[in-house]
Design an enzyme around this catalytic site. Structure first.
Site, PDB file in Angstrom:
ATOM      1  N   VAL A  66       0.815  -1.228   0.000  1.00 48.10           N
ATOM      2  CA  VAL A  66       0.000   0.000   0.000  1.00 48.10           C
ATOM      3  C   VAL A  66       0.846   1.274   0.000  1.00 48.10           C
ATOM      4  O   VAL A  66       0.343   2.351  -0.298  1.00 48.10           O
ATOM      5  CB  VAL A  66      -0.978   0.048   1.202  1.00 48.10           C
ATOM      6  CG1 VAL A  66      -2.027  -1.051   1.101  1.00 48.10           C
ATOM      7  CG2 VAL A  66      -0.236  -0.003   2.533  1.00 48.10           C
ATOM      8  N   ASN A  92      -6.733  -0.755   5.962  1.00 51.00           N
ATOM      9  CA  ASN A  92      -6.447  -1.475   7.211  1.00 51.00           C
ATOM     10  C   ASN A  92      -4.973  -1.801   7.416  1.00 51.00           C
ATOM     11  O   ASN A  92      -4.524  -1.928   8.555  1.00 51.00           O
ATOM     12  CB  ASN A  92      -7.274  -2.769   7.214  1.00 51.00           C
ATOM     13  CG  ASN A  92      -6.798  -3.751   8.252  1.00 51.00           C
ATOM     14  OD1 ASN A  92      -7.047  -3.568   9.442  1.00 51.00           O
ATOM     15  ND2 ASN A  92      -6.077  -4.789   7.821  1.00 51.00           N
ATOM     16  N   TYR A 164       4.650   4.474  15.618  1.00 53.42           N
ATOM     17  CA  TYR A 164       3.284   3.945  15.486  1.00 53.42           C
ATOM     18  C   TYR A 164       2.259   4.982  15.954  1.00 53.42           C
ATOM     19  O   TYR A 164       1.268   5.265  15.268  1.00 53.42           O
ATOM     20  CB  TYR A 164       3.168   2.656  16.301  1.00 53.42           C
ATOM     21  CG  TYR A 164       1.846   1.942  16.153  1.00 53.42           C
ATOM     22  CD1 TYR A 164       1.601   1.115  15.062  1.00 53.42           C
ATOM     23  CD2 TYR A 164       0.847   2.085  17.112  1.00 53.42           C
ATOM     24  CE1 TYR A 164       0.390   0.449  14.935  1.00 53.42           C
ATOM     25  CE2 TYR A 164      -0.361   1.427  16.995  1.00 53.42           C
ATOM     26  CZ  TYR A 164      -0.589   0.612  15.900  1.00 53.42           C
ATOM     27  OH  TYR A 164      -1.794  -0.046  15.783  1.00 53.42           O
TER      28      TYR A 164
HETATM   29  C1  BGC Z   1      -1.572  -1.945  18.794  1.00 53.95           C
HETATM   30  C2  BGC Z   1      -1.414  -3.065  19.794  1.00 53.95           C
HETATM   31  C3  BGC Z   1      -1.704  -2.576  21.200  1.00 53.95           C
HETATM   32  C4  BGC Z   1      -3.031  -1.877  21.250  1.00 53.95           C
HETATM   33  C5  BGC Z   1      -3.347  -1.298  22.608  1.00 53.95           C
HETATM   34  C6  BGC Z   1      -2.921  -1.328  18.977  1.00 53.95           C
HETATM   35  O1  BGC Z   1      -3.086  -0.305  18.065  1.00 53.95           O
HETATM   36  O2  BGC Z   1      -1.390  -2.437  17.489  1.00 53.95           O
HETATM   37  O3  BGC Z   1      -0.107  -3.591  19.705  1.00 53.95           O
HETATM   38  O4  BGC Z   1      -1.723  -3.650  22.115  1.00 53.95           O
HETATM   39  O5  BGC Z   1      -3.046  -0.844  20.290  1.00 53.95           O
HETATM   40  O6  BGC Z   1      -2.219  -0.733  23.228  1.00 53.95           O
END
Ligand code: BGC
Length: 265
Positions: A66, A92, A164
């Site tokens: 993607v 996703n 992230y």
């Molecule tokens: C993550 C998980 C994490 C969860 C809550 C998600 O977005 O991918 O690794 O456990 O959030 O913290």
């Protein structure tokens, strides 16, 4: 009225495992023809297509990264070649490359932003161009629908995961800005913010002692299942949610409710 997707084509990215797989399966059961996009899980994607077909549904597996502009174009062309249209995009695909800030490589930062954020931009842009070209196909009240997969970490800061969390914070405003931009064309853009769900991305955190610790963060007292998120996705994609525009459904068993304050802070 039920949450049905009859006559519609749904393209789900990262559908060879985890949330994407559950969403693809549920959407097919609700009557959609499903494009199962995968990156490295060709075997699993083919297996999912087989299971959907055994259940009487329609699906095709199409590979592609993607984060690669040309691959996204090929993915949408492939979807149209297979089923004639795209009515729903579930953006996703996502990954984690965790590290404390002092040792997070630029490549780990970049990879997560590329897949989780730029990937959603490229897919959403392709979907919107497609919806405009198709116009009203008479299969839904909206001419197209986009679901952006976010996370509770669009709001909860996450030490050791700045790439992230930054990507999901970005997804939140990408989603809402897009929703604002295209709502007047009857294109609905919404988001999902899952908490801890039992998927491969989360395997370590959701087993044994780690699971016990995790449960302390979840007021509802259980780890989520992919189907919990898939059901929310089906609602958002269906006409039952026709007046939801730019909304994020948080599917987290209460993780975002600051559970540490339960005992008076
Ligand atoms: C993550 C998980 C994490 C969860 C809550 C998600 O977005 O991918 O690794 O456990 O959030 O913290």
């Amino acid at each position: 009225m039920e949450c049905r997707l009859d006559g519609q084509v749904a393209l789900v990215t990262g559908a060879s495992s985890g949330l994407g797989e559950a969403i693809a399966r549920l959407f097919a059961g609700a009557g959609a023809a499903v494009v199962v996009n995968y990156h490295s899980g060709a075997g699993r994607a083919a297996d999912l297509v087989r299971r959907i077909e055994e259940d009487g549904g329609r699906a095709v597996a199409i590979g592609g990264d993607v984060a690669d502009e040309a691959a996204v174009e090929r993915l949408f062309d492939g979807a149209v070649a297979a089923f004639g249209a795209v009515d729903i995009l579930v953006a996703n695909s996502g990954l984690q490359k965790d590290a404390p800030i002092g040792s997070m490589a630029l490549s780990d930062w970049q990879k997560v932003i590329d897949v989780n954020l730029t990937g959603q931009f490229l897919c959403a842009r392709a979907a919107i161009r497609r919806f405009r070209a198709q116009g009203d196909r008479g299969v839904s009240r909206a001419i197209g629908k986009i679901l952006c997969m976010s996370s509770v970490h669009e709001t909860i800061p996450w030490a050791g995961h700045v790439n992230y969390a930054a990507s999901k914070g970005g997804v939140a405003l990408l989603m809402r800005s897009l929703a604002q931009e295209v709502a007047g064309e009857r294109i609905r853009v919404n988001g999902l913010a899952p908490g801890a769900i039992r998927t491969p991305i989360n395997e370590k955190a959701t087993t044994g002692a780690a699971e016990e610790k995790l449960l302390g963060l979840i007021p509802y007292g259980r780890v989520g299942e992919p189907l919990d998120v898939a059901r929310a996705a089906l609602f958002l994609a269906s006409d039952m949610a026709d007046y939801l525009v730019g909304a994020t459904l948080t599917v987290d068993g209460g993780m975002t409710l600051y559970p540490a304050f339960r005992d008076n802070g």
